[in-house]
Design a protein around this motif. Structure first.
Motif, PDB file in Angstrom:
ATOM      1  N   ASN A  98       0.831  -1.216   0.000  1.00 49.20           N
ATOM      2  CA  ASN A  98       0.000   0.000   0.000  1.00 49.20           C
ATOM      3  C   ASN A  98       0.862   1.261   0.000  1.00 49.20           C
ATOM      4  OD1 ASN A  98      -2.151  -1.734   0.144  1.00 49.20           O
ATOM      5  ND2 ASN A  98      -2.621  -1.330   2.298  1.00 49.20           N
ATOM      6  N   THR A  99       1.948   1.243   0.784  1.00 48.43           N
ATOM      7  CA  THR A  99       2.833   2.400   0.894  1.00 48.43           C
ATOM      8  C   THR A  99       3.503   2.699  -0.441  1.00 48.43           C
ATOM      9  OG1 THR A  99       3.246   1.866   3.225  1.00 48.43           O
ATOM     10  CG2 THR A  99       4.781   3.375   2.155  1.00 48.43           C
ATOM     11  N   LEU A 100       3.980   1.656  -1.114  1.00 46.66           N
ATOM     12  CA  LEU A 100       4.622   1.843  -2.415  1.00 46.66           C
ATOM     13  C   LEU A 100       3.616   2.308  -3.468  1.00 46.66           C
ATOM     14  CD1 LEU A 100       6.885  -1.353  -2.485  1.00 46.66           C
ATOM     15  CD2 LEU A 100       7.654   1.000  -2.184  1.00 46.66           C
ATOM     16  N   TYR A 101       2.418   1.746  -3.451  1.00 44.47           N
ATOM     17  CA  TYR A 101       1.411   2.120  -4.450  1.00 44.47           C
ATOM     18  C   TYR A 101       0.935   3.560  -4.248  1.00 44.47           C
ATOM     19  CZ  TYR A 101      -2.595   1.743  -7.557  1.00 44.47           C
ATOM     20  OH  TYR A 101      -3.496   1.930  -8.575  1.00 44.47           O
ATOM     21  N   TYR A 102       0.853   4.004  -3.001  1.00 41.09           N
ATOM     22  CA  TYR A 102       0.450   5.375  -2.714  1.00 41.09           C
ATOM     23  C   TYR A 102       1.412   6.376  -3.355  1.00 41.09           C
ATOM     24  CZ  TYR A 102      -0.652   9.556   0.034  1.00 41.09           C
ATOM     25  OH  TYR A 102      -0.995  10.825   0.417  1.00 41.09           O
ATOM     26  N   LYS A 103       2.687   5.991  -3.486  1.00 40.23           N
ATOM     27  CA  LYS A 103       3.710   6.859  -4.070  1.00 40.23           C
ATOM     28  C   LYS A 103       3.973   6.528  -5.545  1.00 40.23           C
ATOM     29  CE  LYS A 103       7.020   8.850  -2.433  1.00 40.23           C
ATOM     30  NZ  LYS A 103       7.534  10.239  -2.592  1.00 40.23           N
ATOM     31  N   ARG A 104       3.021   5.897  -6.221  1.00 40.86           N
ATOM     32  CA  ARG A 104       3.302   5.370  -7.550  1.00 40.86           C
ATOM     33  C   ARG A 104       3.591   6.447  -8.590  1.00 40.86           C
ATOM     34  NH1 ARG A 104      -1.929   5.354  -6.370  1.00 40.86           N
ATOM     35  NH2 ARG A 104      -3.527   6.003  -7.877  1.00 40.86           N
ATOM     36  N   ALA A 130       8.696  -1.545  -7.891  1.00 39.37           N
ATOM     37  CA  ALA A 130       8.828  -0.226  -7.266  1.00 39.37           C
ATOM     38  C   ALA A 130       7.491   0.425  -6.954  1.00 39.37           C
ATOM     39  CB  ALA A 130       9.655   0.697  -8.161  1.00 39.37           C
ATOM     40  N   VAL A 131       6.393  -0.049  -7.544  1.00 37.84           N
ATOM     41  CA  VAL A 131       5.093   0.598  -7.322  1.00 37.84           C
ATOM     42  C   VAL A 131       4.115  -0.303  -6.580  1.00 37.84           C
ATOM     43  CG1 VAL A 131       5.282   2.235  -9.210  1.00 37.84           C
ATOM     44  CG2 VAL A 131       4.334  -0.039  -9.649  1.00 37.84           C
ATOM     45  N   GLY A 132       4.610  -1.324  -5.879  1.00 37.41           N
ATOM     46  CA  GLY A 132       3.787  -2.049  -4.932  1.00 37.41           C
ATOM     47  C   GLY A 132       3.205  -3.364  -5.375  1.00 37.41           C
ATOM     48  N   SER A 133       3.349  -3.763  -6.636  1.00 35.43           N
ATOM     49  CA  SER A 133       2.882  -5.088  -7.034  1.00 35.43           C
ATOM     50  C   SER A 133       3.722  -6.142  -6.330  1.00 35.43           C
ATOM     51  CB  SER A 133       3.004  -5.268  -8.554  1.00 35.43           C
ATOM     52  OG  SER A 133       2.163  -4.350  -9.229  1.00 35.43           O
ATOM     53  N   TYR A 134       3.063  -7.138  -5.736  1.00 39.09           N
ATOM     54  CA  TYR A 134       3.820  -8.112  -4.960  1.00 39.09           C
ATOM     55  C   TYR A 134       3.158  -9.473  -5.002  1.00 39.09           C
ATOM     56  CZ  TYR A 134       0.612  -8.187  -0.896  1.00 39.09           C
ATOM     57  OH  TYR A 134      -0.464  -8.360  -0.054  1.00 39.09           O
ATOM     58  N   GLU A 135       3.919 -10.504  -4.636  1.00 36.34           N
ATOM     59  CA  GLU A 135       3.379 -11.843  -4.514  1.00 36.34           C
ATOM     60  C   GLU A 135       4.198 -12.620  -3.494  1.00 36.34           C
ATOM     61  OE1 GLU A 135       3.814 -14.490  -7.838  1.00 36.34           O
ATOM     62  OE2 GLU A 135       5.624 -13.478  -8.548  1.00 36.34           O
ATOM     63  N   ARG A 136       3.561 -13.623  -2.915  1.00 36.10           N
ATOM     64  CA  ARG A 136       4.266 -14.500  -1.979  1.00 36.10           C
ATOM     65  C   ARG A 136       4.911 -15.633  -2.769  1.00 36.10           C
ATOM     66  NH1 ARG A 136       2.038 -17.073   3.740  1.00 36.10           N
ATOM     67  NH2 ARG A 136       3.874 -18.388   4.153  1.00 36.10           N
ATOM     68  N   VAL A 137       6.205 -15.822  -2.542  1.00 34.96           N
ATOM     69  CA  VAL A 137       6.974 -16.814  -3.295  1.00 34.96           C
ATOM     70  C   VAL A 137       7.837 -17.614  -2.320  1.00 34.96           C
ATOM     71  CG1 VAL A 137       7.031 -15.501  -5.446  1.00 34.96           C
ATOM     72  CG2 VAL A 137       8.765 -15.062  -3.702  1.00 34.96           C
TER      73      VAL A 137
END
Length: 221
Positions: A98-104, A130-137
């Motif tokens: 959320n923090t990264l996406y807020y600063k996208r 860098a803009v908040g897209s993520y996944e569990r790996v």
């Protein structure tokens, strides 16, 4: 790397790696901080403890990284006051996204890996852009040496695709000792080919007993 006058970012290099197991998580990063061919320091930690069972490692622009770490620490403190407990690793992973996406639109120029233990005590690794897209790996690498390390991890660990249905467990089959050895091997290999990775690798192991750290020397040229 030459920088334009109106370009506010610079890439300080470095490589981060994380591997999740059934009851542990290993997260590591080298300690070299550089710009272009200039090494600013050989003893800079790229790993930050966010909670008792949650650690973040980051590559990219270290000025943005410090701002991001302060932001996450402040939000975590507010959470602790409101809920009287620390964030779990999956909750911290969502907060970071959320923090990264807020600063996208003017992003933090950082490439992050979040690692730790979930509420069941199972190792978890979250990888980000860098803009908040993520996944569990089950494992991940970020930074200038990631292109050298990911093929080795793919070959050694053979993590199932996250697109499989039904979903398969992403944790790796390695023991904690074997995972640490793999991390040491991939860093020793990447250091031979990537001038922005080197000096030392800081390895943090998170398990039910807590968090411990160890260092391994790398090439310094």
């Amino acid at each position: 790397m030459a920088l334009r006058r109106d370009w506010v970012y610079e890439n300080n290099g470095g490589t981060c790696v994380a591997i999740a197991g059934t009851d542990y998580c290993v997260i590591a990063a080298d300690t070299r901080l550089s710009v272009g061919y200039s090494i600013y320091t050989r003893d800079y930690s790229k790993i930050c403890k966010l909670a008792d069972k949650c650690v973040m490692a980051s590559s990219g622009f270290q000025g943005d990284l410090k701002a991001l770490q302060k932001n996450l620490a402040a939000r975590h403190l507010i959470y602790q006051h409101q809920h009287n407990k620390q964030m779990s690793c999956p909750a911290m992973a969502q907060l970071l996204s959320n923090t990264l996406y807020y600063k996208r639109f003017f992003p933090y120029y950082t490439f992050n890996i979040l690692g730790g233990l979930d509420s069941d005590g199972k190792g978890c690794v979250y990888t980000y852009d860098a803009v908040g897209s993520y996944e569990r790996v089950g494992y991940s690498a970020q930074g200038t040496g990631a292109g050298l390390i990911i093929p080795v991890l793919d070959n050694q660990l053979k993590s199932p695709s996250p697109l499989l249905l039904p979903a398969k467990d992403a944790v790796t089959p390695l023991s904690e000792t074997e995972a640490i050895d793999v991390v040491k091997d991939v860093f020793a290999s990447a250091t031979e080919r990537d001038i922005y990775t080197g000096d030392k690798v800081e390895i943090v192991v998170i398990n039910a007993s807590g968090i411990r750290q160890e260092l391994m020397e790398l090439r310094k040229d």
